[in-house]
Design an enzyme around this catalytic site. Sequence first.
Site, PDB file in Angstrom:
ATOM      1  CB  VAL A 124      64.123  16.656  -7.374  1.00  0.00           C
ATOM      2  CG1 VAL A 124      65.471  17.539  -7.819  1.00  0.00           C
ATOM      3  CG2 VAL A 124      64.456  15.138  -7.311  1.00  0.00           C
ATOM      4  CG  HIS A 125      59.976  18.304  -2.400  1.00  0.00           C
ATOM      5  ND1 HIS A 125      60.041  17.643  -1.425  1.00  0.00           N
ATOM      6  CD2 HIS A 125      60.932  19.611  -1.983  1.00  0.00           C
ATOM      7  CE1 HIS A 125      60.803  18.228  -0.311  1.00  0.00           C
ATOM      8  NE2 HIS A 125      61.336  19.302  -0.735  1.00  0.00           N
ATOM      9  CG  ASP A 126      57.262  20.490  -7.155  1.00  0.00           C
ATOM     10  OD1 ASP A 126      56.655  19.971  -6.283  1.00  0.00           O
ATOM     11  OD2 ASP A 126      57.609  21.581  -7.395  1.00  0.00           O
ATOM     12  CB  THR A 154      59.770  14.393  -2.258  1.00  0.00           C
ATOM     13  OG1 THR A 154      59.323  15.303  -1.144  1.00  0.00           O
ATOM     14  CG2 THR A 154      58.315  14.147  -3.029  1.00  0.00           C
ATOM     15  CE1 TYR A 171      64.588  20.036   1.161  1.00  0.00           C
ATOM     16  CE2 TYR A 171      64.494  22.028  -0.002  1.00  0.00           C
ATOM     17  CZ  TYR A 171      64.101  20.789   0.525  1.00  0.00           C
ATOM     18  OH  TYR A 171      62.576  20.967   0.497  1.00  0.00           O
TER      19      TYR A 171
END
Length: 317
Positions: free
Chosen positions: A242-244, A197, A231
Amino acid sequence: MVSVTPLIIDTDPGVDDAFALALAVASPEVELIGVTTVFGNVSLEDTTRNALRLLALLGREDVPVGVGASRPLIHPHPHLSSAHGSDGLSGYAHTLPEATRGPDRRDAVTLMRELLEQADRPVTIVPIGPLTNIALLLAAHPYLKPKIGRLVVMGGGVNGGNVTATAEFNVWSDPEAARRVLVEEDVPTTLVPMDLTRRCAVSAEWLTTLAQKSAVNATLVGLTPDYLATYRRFLGWDGMAVHDAVAVAEAVRPGILRATGFPVDVDCSYGPNRGALVVDQRLEVSNPKTLDIALDADLDGLREFIFARLQAPNTIE
């Protein structure tokens, strides 16, 4: 006729959670049937408020929101994330519309149980916060496991962490729950770790262009200042992870990420490696390869997919 997958998102919003929810709502391959909240980036009260307001922004207040765990299964949570600001949304939660509906009368586990019982197709569950609610669901209602098509979990770091040298925030927040879900249970699971991610981070220019596409997108991008500032330091360039949303992309379009099976464990000790994901990457191992871990993808294609869905929702490419 396109087959639509019922989807439950278990979340602790969270800036990247906001983009993940928006992606789910914008994707016609899935039907968002429930959202459950958990402690994590901020307190349970704040994550629940954020989830309700985000659904109001996205025009989906019909989706029930079940309130879940306020703390880990065993040990107290050491601290909340600072990356998302004081309210989980860079201090801009107040810019979201007020929710006209409150949380569902059912708690998170009860809501998931009833949605699974009622479903006429396998349900995909996407946990994008600490895994406490999911561990409780599987422990209390194991008979429901055949109703779960897949878990797509955002969490863990194969080659290092972000909250400690070895542990990623979601797994570190409740290692015992993570071990229950990722190691002990037999539900089909794809883990989307921060190794991938972070490589899928989007640029500030990407965000600026997205904000120009609609008022909803402008509001979403307006939630990013604290997260983006964090970040910039982590990445060394002007962008953010935008990991999720990456995990939701895999739930929406299975196979958009490339996963490999590995034997895994979760360190639940109370030492410096607490919350670390232990992945056996040796070529020859005696343990079964129990967990699919997404470690690669067409990164540019993935960014383009997320952007296209958010700018022109409810269309299939």
